[in-house]
Each structure stands twice: as C-alpha cells, then as structure tokens.
Design an enzyme around this catalytic site. Structure first.
Site, PDB file in Angstrom:
ATOM      1  N   ALA A   1     -36.975  26.394   0.405  1.00  0.00           N
ATOM      2  CA  ALA A   1     -36.288  25.539   1.355  1.00  0.00           C
ATOM      3  C   ALA A   1     -37.306  25.107   2.386  1.00  0.00           C
ATOM      4  O   ALA A   1     -38.290  25.791   2.628  1.00  0.00           O
ATOM      5  CB  ALA A   1     -35.138  26.279   2.018  1.00  0.00           C
ATOM      6  N   LYS A   2     -37.043  23.988   2.945  1.00  0.00           N
ATOM      7  CA  LYS A   2     -37.977  23.377   3.876  1.00  0.00           C
ATOM      8  C   LYS A   2     -38.330  24.364   5.003  1.00  0.00           C
ATOM      9  O   LYS A   2     -39.471  24.486   5.410  1.00  0.00           O
ATOM     10  CB  LYS A   2     -37.303  22.131   4.447  1.00  0.00           C
ATOM     11  CG  LYS A   2     -38.066  21.447   5.525  1.00  0.00           C
ATOM     12  CD  LYS A   2     -38.897  20.327   4.980  1.00  0.00           C
ATOM     13  CE  LYS A   2     -39.491  19.557   6.144  1.00  0.00           C
ATOM     14  NZ  LYS A   2     -40.646  18.805   5.742  1.00  0.00           N
ATOM     15  N   ARG A   3     -37.313  25.079   5.470  1.00  0.00           N
ATOM     16  CA  ARG A   3     -37.575  25.920   6.636  1.00  0.00           C
ATOM     17  C   ARG A   3     -38.564  27.044   6.320  1.00  0.00           C
ATOM     18  O   ARG A   3     -39.144  27.624   7.199  1.00  0.00           O
ATOM     19  CB  ARG A   3     -36.276  26.495   7.207  1.00  0.00           C
ATOM     20  CG  ARG A   3     -35.532  27.396   6.260  1.00  0.00           C
ATOM     21  CD  ARG A   3     -34.261  27.943   6.892  1.00  0.00           C
ATOM     22  NE  ARG A   3     -33.572  28.853   5.996  1.00  0.00           N
ATOM     23  CZ  ARG A   3     -32.826  28.453   4.974  1.00  0.00           C
ATOM     24  NH1 ARG A   3     -32.666  27.177   4.728  1.00  0.00           N
ATOM     25  NH2 ARG A   3     -32.234  29.350   4.197  1.00  0.00           N
TER      26      ARG A   3
ATOM     27  N   GLY B   1     -41.221  26.439   4.750  1.00  0.00           N
ATOM     28  CA  GLY B   1     -42.548  25.825   4.734  1.00  0.00           C
ATOM     29  C   GLY B   1     -42.940  25.155   3.433  1.00  0.00           C
ATOM     30  O   GLY B   1     -44.046  24.634   3.339  1.00  0.00           O
TER      31      GLY B   1
END
Ligand code: GLU
Length: 285
Positions: free
Chosen positions: A239-241, A243
């Site tokens: 997931a983007k969070r 990284g």
C-alpha cells in the site's frame, strides 16, 4: 455458461502492484475462457471514496493493457437497490438496528472473528425502534437456521462448507451508507451477472457471508477464485502508505505498463516482493 469476471476496486486510495495483479487475474481468466471482464468502482463509502482515485484506477487499467467489456460500473448508482434489499430483510426480521460504537463492541466482545471482534449481541437483545441513523446487523443465528447448510466452490481451494457464523452478526447497512461491503458486493455481483468472483485470498472468509446472503436472497451462486497476494518482505500487503510506488506513480513516471503486466504474469516481481500462500482469512468490515 459464459464466464464473467470483474475487478472491483474501492477508490479510497491509489492502486498499487497488488491491485494490478488482481486485475490481471480477473482479466486473463475472462479472456482465456472467452468470457467478459467487467470493472466496478466500489464507491459507496462516502467518507473515503474520491473521484480522482476512481479516474486514476481506470487510467491505470488502460495503461496495463487490461481492456474491460462495457462501461465501468459505479456501485454508487445502486444505492437505492441496496436500500430496498435491506427493507426486505427488515420485513423478514433478519436484521436488527444497532447503535453500538466500535469502542463499545471491542470492550464487550468475547470472541475474535475474521473481521475482528465478534459483535456481542447487545442490540439484538435490546431491540429498539431507531429514531435516527443506525447500522443494521444480520441476526446470524436466525439467518443460518433459515438457510440451512451451504457450500461454495473455490477454483484453487476446492469445495468449502460455508461458515458465516464465524463472523457473528455482521453489519449489512451502515449508519452512513445503505449497503455494507458484504451486502453491496454480493448484490452487485448478481446484478452484473458475475459467474467467477476473483479477488485476493485476504477476502476468502468473507465468501462465507456472501454465500449465506445469496441463499437468503435467492441470488445465483457464482464460483470463486481467491488468488495469492503480493506481499513485501515483512509479509505486509502493498500500500502506498508503506512506501511502495502506486501504479499512478509508475504510469506518470513513464514506465511501460504492458511490460509491467507481462512481468507480473510471469512472476517477475520487484525486489523484495513475493506471493503469499492462500490465506484463509478476511480483513473486510
Ligand atoms: N472493493 C473491494 C476492495 O477493493 C473488493 C471487492 C471484492 O473483490 O470482493 O477491497
């Protein structure tokens, strides 16, 4: 029977490589079987859905070379139909209003289910007339008794006994949206004529609930194909969070989307990523 698959992202954030893999599975299974591949944007979470994430998701799919059949479907167009089904379940006494908060449930719950704490039944016992927005929960014991024993078939894991009771009294209508994930996805797959539900193995257990809803509502029963997940070194979903670059980041940086899709199909993943075994659990609320 024609095979109809779908990719059904929730536009709550940017898509990442795990979504690309999931979309490729749905697309390729439809193409291999001379079927249809649908795309449905699951945008009924008013607080978290964003139009720009939906637009980016469609652009990502085109960039990957995954052509859909027909227009993209918007789950938010179906809200009235979801609400009508809830009314029918109320009339049958299969759902009851609930005003418990997450914190109250976490405190009173005695059991942990596939989605977290199992609802302790507080409002099932209280039975009150709602005078404002409330959630509606399925009376699981009553529903299971009405439906009787059920099975479902996963193309990879084989025949399964449905065990919806693991979830307890799930929410079918949320305070802020007429259909919860479980209700909306089950109804929409039926309306869209989906015959093969493909999705990540993290949603495997949710299918127990969906199979029960199909029985209660007299819906057609598809087959399922829960695929392995792409995980990072620490076993986390991408997931983007955490990284990892989103598909939109890669697309806008000029990466070749068809080549990326070819690599994912061939099992050539970026450094540190690997496929999970088939997880027999769910993370959906
Ligand atoms: N909309 C769900 C998600 O993005 C997936 C629905 C499904 O495939 O069942 O997680």
């Amino acid at each position: 029977m024609e095979t109809v698959t779908r990719f059904a992202p929730s536009p709550n954030g940017p898509l990442h490589l795990g979504h690309a893999l999931s979309a490729i599975v749905a697309h390729d299974l439809a193409r291999e079987r001379d079927g249809r591949f649908l795309v449905r944007i699951e945008d009924i979470d008013g607080a978290r859905s964003r139009a720009e994430f939906a637009e980016a998701a469609l652009a990502d799919l085109a960039w990957l070379g995954l052509e859909r059949d027909g227009d993209a479907i918007r789950q938010s167009d179906r809200i009235a139909a979801h609400a009508a089904v809830i009314e029918g379940l109320k009339a049958r006494g299969l759902v009851y209003p609930c005003r418990c908060t997450r914190a109250e449930i976490a405190q009173a719950s005695r059991e942990s289910g596939p989605d977290g704490p199992v609802y302790p039944g507080t409002c099932r016992h209280a039975r009150f007339e709602p005078d404002g927005p409330v959630a509606w929960r399925l009376d699981m014991a009553k529903a299971v008794a009405e439906a009787g024993p059920l099975t479902w078939f996963d193309e990879l894991a084989g025949e399964q006994m449905a065990r919806p009771e693991l979830f307890g009294d799930v929410v079918l209508a949320r305070k802020d949206a007429p259909g919860s994930y479980h209700l909306a996805v089950t109804l929409d797959d039926a309306v869209d004529g989906v015959t093969l539900v493909t999705r990540g193995a993290d949603l495997f257990a949710s299918t127990h609930v969906h199979r029960l809803l199909q029985a209660l509502l007299g819906l057609p029963v598809p087959r399922w194909h829960h695929h392995a997940l792409l995980l990072d070194e620490s076993g986390e979903k991408l997931a983007k969070r955490r990284g990892s670059p989103s598909l939109a980041d890669r697309r806008l940086a000029g990466e070749d989307g068809s080549q990326l899709a070819a690599n994912l199909r061939a099992g050539r993943f970026p450094q540190g990523l690997a496929l999970s075994g088939l997880a027999n659990r769910s993370e959906k609320a």
